[in-house]
Design a protein around this motif. Structure first.
Motif, PDB file in Angstrom:
ATOM      1  N   VAL A 194      -1.557   4.242  -8.499  1.00  0.00           N
ATOM      2  CA  VAL A 194      -0.502   4.996  -8.265  1.00  0.00           C
ATOM      3  C   VAL A 194       0.371   5.514  -9.470  1.00  0.00           C
ATOM      4  CG1 VAL A 194       1.778   4.112  -8.646  1.00  0.00           C
ATOM      5  CG2 VAL A 194       0.433   2.285  -7.866  1.00  0.00           C
ATOM      6  N   TYR A 195       0.798   6.701  -9.334  1.00  0.00           N
ATOM      7  CA  TYR A 195       0.281   7.925  -9.934  1.00  0.00           C
ATOM      8  C   TYR A 195       2.999   8.258 -10.578  1.00  0.00           C
ATOM      9  CZ  TYR A 195      -3.453   9.732 -10.487  1.00  0.00           C
ATOM     10  OH  TYR A 195      -5.387   9.836 -10.929  1.00  0.00           O
ATOM     11  N   ARG A 196       3.118   8.497 -11.499  1.00  0.00           N
ATOM     12  CA  ARG A 196       3.942   8.693 -12.111  1.00  0.00           C
ATOM     13  C   ARG A 196       4.292   9.844 -13.084  1.00  0.00           C
ATOM     14  NH1 ARG A 196       7.689   4.228 -15.333  1.00  0.00           N
ATOM     15  NH2 ARG A 196       7.554   3.166 -13.299  1.00  0.00           N
ATOM     16  N   GLY A 197       4.579  11.050 -11.774  1.00  0.00           N
ATOM     17  CA  GLY A 197       4.045  12.490 -12.711  1.00  0.00           C
ATOM     18  C   GLY A 197       2.724  12.659 -12.489  1.00  0.00           C
ATOM     19  N   ASN A 198       1.731  13.032 -13.323  1.00  0.00           N
ATOM     20  CA  ASN A 198       0.641  12.961 -13.319  1.00  0.00           C
ATOM     21  C   ASN A 198      -0.048  12.080 -14.001  1.00  0.00           C
ATOM     22  OD1 ASN A 198       0.676  15.264 -12.405  1.00  0.00           O
ATOM     23  ND2 ASN A 198       1.482  16.852 -14.118  1.00  0.00           N
ATOM     24  N   VAL A 199       0.411  10.808 -14.271  1.00  0.00           N
ATOM     25  CA  VAL A 199      -0.457   9.492 -15.357  1.00  0.00           C
ATOM     26  C   VAL A 199      -0.773   8.747 -14.357  1.00  0.00           C
ATOM     27  CG1 VAL A 199       0.115   7.947 -17.385  1.00  0.00           C
ATOM     28  CG2 VAL A 199       0.900  10.335 -17.102  1.00  0.00           C
ATOM     29  N   ILE A 256       1.059  -1.194   0.076  1.00  0.00           N
ATOM     30  CA  ILE A 256      -0.452  -0.064   0.036  1.00  0.00           C
ATOM     31  C   ILE A 256       0.811   1.463  -0.011  1.00  0.00           C
ATOM     32  CG2 ILE A 256      -1.962  -1.198   1.015  1.00  0.00           C
ATOM     33  CD1 ILE A 256      -1.482  -0.180   3.826  1.00  0.00           C
ATOM     34  N   SER A 257       2.116   1.240   0.013  1.00  0.00           N
ATOM     35  CA  SER A 257       3.166   3.068   0.036  1.00  0.00           C
ATOM     36  C   SER A 257       3.339   2.955  -1.454  1.00  0.00           C
ATOM     37  CB  SER A 257       3.837   2.157   0.870  1.00  0.00           C
ATOM     38  OG  SER A 257       5.346   0.693   0.058  1.00  0.00           O
ATOM     39  N   SER A 258       2.657   2.339  -1.974  1.00  0.00           N
ATOM     40  CA  SER A 258       2.818   3.067  -3.685  1.00  0.00           C
ATOM     41  C   SER A 258       2.062   3.493  -4.388  1.00  0.00           C
ATOM     42  CB  SER A 258       3.025   1.357  -4.927  1.00  0.00           C
ATOM     43  OG  SER A 258       2.093   0.333  -4.809  1.00  0.00           O
ATOM     44  N   ILE A 259       0.185   3.820  -3.558  1.00  0.00           N
ATOM     45  CA  ILE A 259      -0.699   3.907  -3.818  1.00  0.00           C
ATOM     46  C   ILE A 259      -0.856   5.281  -3.337  1.00  0.00           C
ATOM     47  CG2 ILE A 259      -3.023   3.967  -3.147  1.00  0.00           C
ATOM     48  CD1 ILE A 259      -1.739   1.467  -4.120  1.00  0.00           C
ATOM     49  N   ASN A 260      -0.780   6.460  -4.288  1.00  0.00           N
ATOM     50  CA  ASN A 260      -0.698   7.663  -3.934  1.00  0.00           C
ATOM     51  C   ASN A 260      -2.144   8.294  -3.896  1.00  0.00           C
ATOM     52  OD1 ASN A 260       1.422   7.231  -6.448  1.00  0.00           O
ATOM     53  ND2 ASN A 260       1.998   8.334  -5.013  1.00  0.00           N
ATOM     54  N   ALA A 261      -3.494   7.966  -4.531  1.00  0.00           N
ATOM     55  CA  ALA A 261      -4.517   8.076  -3.637  1.00  0.00           C
ATOM     56  C   ALA A 261      -5.575   6.686  -4.108  1.00  0.00           C
ATOM     57  CB  ALA A 261      -5.132   9.575  -5.607  1.00  0.00           C
TER      58      ALA A 261
END
Length: 120
Positions: free
Chosen positions: A99-104, A28-33
């Motif tokens: 999971v976001y990489r930048g805005n994607v 879950i640490s990878s989750i941004n939203a």
């Protein structure tokens, strides 16, 4: 991998309330939203509400004011409080972790869905 488990769906009369829960486990640490989507019969899946790790929220116009998304970081759980429910809210509700990489969006994880039925 991330596992998401929804609960709290059911049958309610129009004007009533339900609270959905989504418990996250795994990486879950990878989750941004986190967010909630729904899909009604014969319709496309649509975003209902989302909340970032920082607590910023976003809602579909159709549920603004009536629905509230929140999170408990200790329990790794996201909630969707649904008030003043309408028959058109009837759908399968899905929890999603993004999971976001930048805005994607680089990855997304989905729960199995929970049925919400609102009778008129």
């Amino acid at each position: 991998q991330v596992q998401l488990a929804e609960s709290g769906g059911g049958l309610v009369q129009a004007g009533g309330s339900l609270r959905l829960s989504c418990a996250a486990s795994g990486s879950i640490s990878s989750i941004n939203a986190m967010g909630w989507y729904r899909q009604a019969p014969g319709k496309q899946r649509e975003m209902v509400a989302a909340i970032t790790n920082g607590g910023s929220t976003n809602y579909a116009d159709s549920v603004k004011v009536r629905f509230i998304i929140s999170r408990d970081n200790v329990k790794n759980t996201v909630y969707l409080q649904m008030n003043r429910l309408k028959p058109e809210d009837t759908a399968v509700y899905y929890c999603v972790g993004l999971v976001y990489r930048g805005n994607v969006v680089d990855a997304d994880y989905w729960g199995q869905g929970t049925q919400v039925t609102v009778s008129s």
